[in-house]
Motif scaffolding. Structure first.
Motif, PDB file in Angstrom:
ATOM      1  N   ALA A  81      21.861  29.393  26.164  1.00 25.14           N
ATOM      2  CA  ALA A  81      22.617  29.401  27.418  1.00 25.14           C
ATOM      3  C   ALA A  81      22.042  28.412  28.434  1.00 25.14           C
ATOM      4  O   ALA A  81      20.828  28.197  28.522  1.00 25.14           O
ATOM      5  CB  ALA A  81      22.629  30.806  28.007  1.00 25.14           C
ATOM      6  N   VAL A  82      22.971  27.843  29.222  1.00 24.13           N
ATOM      7  CA  VAL A  82      22.602  26.952  30.317  1.00 24.13           C
ATOM      8  C   VAL A  82      23.276  27.453  31.594  1.00 24.13           C
ATOM      9  O   VAL A  82      24.306  28.143  31.528  1.00 24.13           O
ATOM     10  CB  VAL A  82      23.016  25.489  30.041  1.00 24.13           C
ATOM     11  CG1 VAL A  82      22.239  24.934  28.846  1.00 24.13           C
ATOM     12  CG2 VAL A  82      24.513  25.392  29.778  1.00 24.13           C
ATOM     13  N   PRO A  83      22.720  27.122  32.769  1.00 18.65           N
ATOM     14  CA  PRO A  83      23.290  27.637  34.019  1.00 18.65           C
ATOM     15  C   PRO A  83      24.771  27.312  34.212  1.00 18.65           C
ATOM     16  O   PRO A  83      25.504  28.090  34.831  1.00 18.65           O
ATOM     17  CB  PRO A  83      22.418  26.973  35.086  1.00 18.65           C
ATOM     18  CG  PRO A  83      21.094  26.809  34.427  1.00 18.65           C
ATOM     19  CD  PRO A  83      21.412  26.454  32.998  1.00 18.65           C
ATOM     20  N   SER A  84      25.242  26.193  33.665  1.00 21.08           N
ATOM     21  CA  SER A  84      26.657  25.831  33.817  1.00 21.08           C
ATOM     22  C   SER A  84      27.591  26.768  33.051  1.00 21.08           C
ATOM     23  O   SER A  84      28.820  26.700  33.220  1.00 21.08           O
ATOM     24  CB  SER A  84      26.897  24.391  33.364  1.00 21.08           C
ATOM     25  OG  SER A  84      26.583  24.248  31.989  1.00 21.08           O
ATOM     26  N   GLN A  85      27.021  27.624  32.247  1.00 19.91           N
ATOM     27  CA  GLN A  85      27.833  28.614  31.542  1.00 19.91           C
ATOM     28  C   GLN A  85      27.974  29.914  32.342  1.00 19.91           C
ATOM     29  O   GLN A  85      28.603  30.865  31.868  1.00 19.91           O
ATOM     30  CB  GLN A  85      27.249  28.903  30.147  1.00 19.91           C
ATOM     31  CG  GLN A  85      27.373  27.704  29.212  1.00 19.91           C
ATOM     32  CD  GLN A  85      26.762  27.945  27.847  1.00 19.91           C
ATOM     33  OE1 GLN A  85      25.603  28.360  27.743  1.00 19.91           O
ATOM     34  NE2 GLN A  85      27.530  27.687  26.795  1.00 19.91           N
ATOM     35  N   THR A  86      27.432  29.919  33.531  1.00 20.28           N
ATOM     36  CA  THR A  86      27.684  31.035  34.441  1.00 20.28           C
ATOM     37  C   THR A  86      29.171  31.069  34.770  1.00 20.28           C
ATOM     38  O   THR A  86      29.733  30.088  35.257  1.00 20.28           O
ATOM     39  CB  THR A  86      26.870  30.863  35.735  1.00 20.28           C
ATOM     40  OG1 THR A  86      25.483  30.966  35.415  1.00 20.28           O
ATOM     41  CG2 THR A  86      27.242  31.913  36.769  1.00 20.28           C
ATOM     42  N   SER A  87      29.798  32.189  34.484  1.00 22.86           N
ATOM     43  CA  SER A  87      31.249  32.266  34.620  1.00 22.86           C
ATOM     44  C   SER A  87      31.699  33.691  34.337  1.00 22.86           C
ATOM     45  O   SER A  87      30.896  34.563  34.006  1.00 22.86           O
ATOM     46  CB  SER A  87      31.917  31.299  33.627  1.00 22.86           C
ATOM     47  OG  SER A  87      33.316  31.223  33.834  1.00 22.86           O
TER      48      SER A  87
END
Lengths: 116, 114
Positions: A81-87
């Motif tokens: 996981a990467v922060p841009s996958q926060t959703s």
């Protein structure tokens, strides 16, 4: 009838960790979908499956994988996981219908994922 | 590329007044268009869809939508808004290329003021 269930409801995940979002439907729909919802961007399709045993890439598939071992389940996996996958992630299902037929999609309640 | 556009991020309307949430489309062939509603912390719920035939489509909760081919629009309407109609509304279409994919607009937040 439960319709579509998703688990977990919400999750905080450390960057680099893996996670599987679960989706189960009890409507015997052949087609299933995963979307992510981000402010100002609406819903974007990640992956889809027209029938058990087949999957396809949507608009934003990078960093995600899916499998469709049976009709009812369609898990979404984030390998690292990467922060841009926060959703907020929504699973949906429908009868596939004919190409372009106006079949209705049914949505699960969503999983709110935060990657730190 | 085929798409739907919702030009308004937010629409405010007084309770009891008519409401319109706009959607325009750029789709080849016969468009199959949908409206969905999302209440806070919930998944999307189907409201109505246009297939062919009558240009005025009636859906759930008193909503209707007017298909206008010349203006490539599919605006959502309701004669008298309720506070409980406050939600996020999405326009969508389904690709006719055999991929079964749906394309959603960016959503319009409707606020009905008491």
């Amino acid at each position: 009838t439960a319709g579509i269930t998703q688990a977990p409801t919400s999750q905080i995940l450390a960057a680099g960790r893996s996670m599987t979002l679960r989706c189960t439907q009890d409507m015997r729909h052949n087609a299933m979908y995963w979307y992510r919802q981000d402010l100002g961007l609406g819903l974007r399709l990640i992956h889809y499956s027209n029938t058990a045993g087949t999957t396809g890439k949507g608009e934003v598939p990078d960093g995600y994988s899916v499998s469709r071992a049976n009709t009812d389940d369609f898990p979404l996996t984030l390998a690292s996981a990467v922060p841009s996958q926060t959703s907020v992630y929504f699973c949906a299902s429908s009868d596939p219908g004919l190409a372009g037929e106006a079949v209705t999609q049914y949505f699960g309640p969503g999983t709110r994922l935060t990657v730190l | 590329a085929q798409s739907v556009a919702q030009p308004e991020d937010q629409v405010n309307v007084a309770e009891g007044n008519p409401l319109t949430v706009k959607c325009t489309y750029s789709v080849s062939g016969n468009p199959y268009l949908f409206w969905y509603v999302q209440y806070p912390n919930r998944g999307l719920q189907f409201l109505l869809k246009y297939i062919t035939g009558d240009n005025l489509v009636k859906g759930s909760y008193g909503f209707e939508a007017e298909f206008n081919k010349s203006q490539t629009s599919f605006h959502l309407k309701k004669p008298s808004a309720l506070v409980s109609d406050s939600a996020l509304y999405f326009c969508a279409f389904r690709e006719a290329s055999g991929t079964y994919k749906y394309i959603f607009g960016t959503g319009t937040r409707l606020k009905v003021l008491a």
